[in-house]
Design an enzyme around this catalytic site. Structure first.
Site, short mmCIF file in Angstrom:
data_model
loop_
_atom_site.label_atom_id
_atom_site.label_comp_id
_atom_site.label_asym_id
_atom_site.label_seq_id
_atom_site.Cartn_x
_atom_site.Cartn_y
_atom_site.Cartn_z
CB CYS A 122 -1.16 -0.10 1.17
SG CYS A 122 -2.14 -1.35 1.39
CG HIS A 254 -3.16 3.20 2.17
ND1 HIS A 254 -3.51 3.10 0.65
CD2 HIS A 254 -3.30 2.33 2.90
CE1 HIS A 254 -4.05 1.84 1.11
NE2 HIS A 254 -3.72 1.42 2.18
CG ASN A 284 -6.53 -0.84 1.49
OD1 ASN A 284 -5.98 -0.28 0.39
ND2 ASN A 284 -6.19 -1.21 2.51
#
Length: 327
Positions: A122, A254, A284
């Site tokens: 990520c 993020h 996500n």
């Protein structure tokens, strides 16, 4: 003369299939897995996510995002002299060629430009953007296409409600070029391999690489570490740029969990209104989440020329990093 690198184009792409929480809950219920919209939203802030179609790979999403970024930048593929793709779900799992090389081929780039993948989960887009910035400032390359692209739906265990409800698919891209005007003001990257086990794809029983494996996450451990390192790296990158949090126009963290995101903004003293949030609609999307959010805010007019943007991410490894950029 000082050479800077500057973002001159952004682009993004989401697969056509949008899956809301109620639809996902119904699909899971058919497998005997109980969840609900209220349960998912209360723990993550996620209301929906997008899933790639069968046969639609990370490179396909990346190419769509790249076309849009190139169009905004007014650049043709032939003018790109490096392609960097951040992805934990490459077209060839645990193998090669790199997804960047496949993107290069699909874009029709026949100029022999460098192309490679970055794997920092990520944090991947932050790592890739910092890498591109270094290449441009060194004089080795002039115009770099940086992409975050993921099809996380392929590595989810849909019998584990604690992880399968959190992730989605998508891609985001930026065109970064040499400039006389400041663009990337500072970047800081970190990793701590002692936390490798809290977010990973364990080898399958045969001991082969990620191919065939499912994502494993210790949610509480990830949450605890994320809220700590995101604040620390934000302070660090601001100091490197000789700036303060009040100089930040937009925070783009993020997009993993709204509680982590709000905690970061609060610790930095930034109002929630100055944070770009897409997690509710995208879930996500790992390395794609920051460039997806960046492109949305650029195209809807929130982010304007001259704005200072703080982008930061955390990911498996455990990796984390931040970039401060002037648009």
């Amino acid at each position: 003369m000082t050479v800077y690198s500057k973002i001159i184009g952004t682009g993004s792409y989401l697969p056509a299939r949008r899956v809301g929480n109620d639809e996902l809950a119904a699909e899971l219920a058919a497998k005997g897995i109980e969840t609900s919209d209220e349960w998912i939203v209360s723990r993550s802030g996620i209301s929906a996510r997008h899933y790639a179609a069968a046969g639609q790979n990370s490179s396909d999403l990346a190419v769509e995002a790249a076309h849009r970024a190139l169009a905004m930048a007014g650049k043709s593929p032939a003018e790109i002299d490096m392609v960097i793709v951040a992805s934990s779900t490459p077209d060839f799992q645990g193998s090669f060629p790199s997804t960047a090389c496949i993107v290069q081929q699909k874009l029709g780039m026949l100029n022999g430009s460098a192309a490679f993948d970055v794997q920092a989960v990520c944090s991947g887009f932050v790592y890739a953007l910092a890498t591109a910035d270094a290449f441009i400032k060194s004089g080795m390359h002039r115009t770099v296409l940086v992409i975050g692209a993921e099809v996380f739906s392929r590595i989810l265990n849909f019998e584990d409600r604690t992880t399968c409800v959190l992730f989605g698919d998508g891609a985001g891209a930026v065109v970064l070029t040499a400039s006389q005007e400041p663009g990337i003001l500072a970047s800081k990257l970190h990793a701590d391999g002692t936390h490798a086990d809290i977010l990973s794809i364990p080898p399958n029983p045969a001991g082969s690489p990620a191919s065939g494996g499912f994502l494993h996450m210790d949610g509480q451990a990830v949450f605890k570490l994320a809220v700590t390192v995101l604040e620390e790296v934000a302070v660090e990158v601001l100091a490197a740029a000789q700036m303060q949090a009040c100089d930040v126009d937009w925070l783009i963290p993020h997009q993993a969990n709204i509680r982590i995101m709000k905690s970061t903004a609060k610790k930095l003293g930034l109002p929630i209104e100055r944070m770009v949030v897409t997690v509710h609609e995208h879930g996500n999307t790992s390395a794609a989440s920051i460039p997806l959010a960046l492109d949305l805010a650029v195209r809807d007019g929130r982010i304007k020329a001259g704005d200072n943007i703080l982008m930061e991410g955390v990911g498996g490894g455990f990796t984390w990093g931040a970039i401060l950029a002037r648009m």
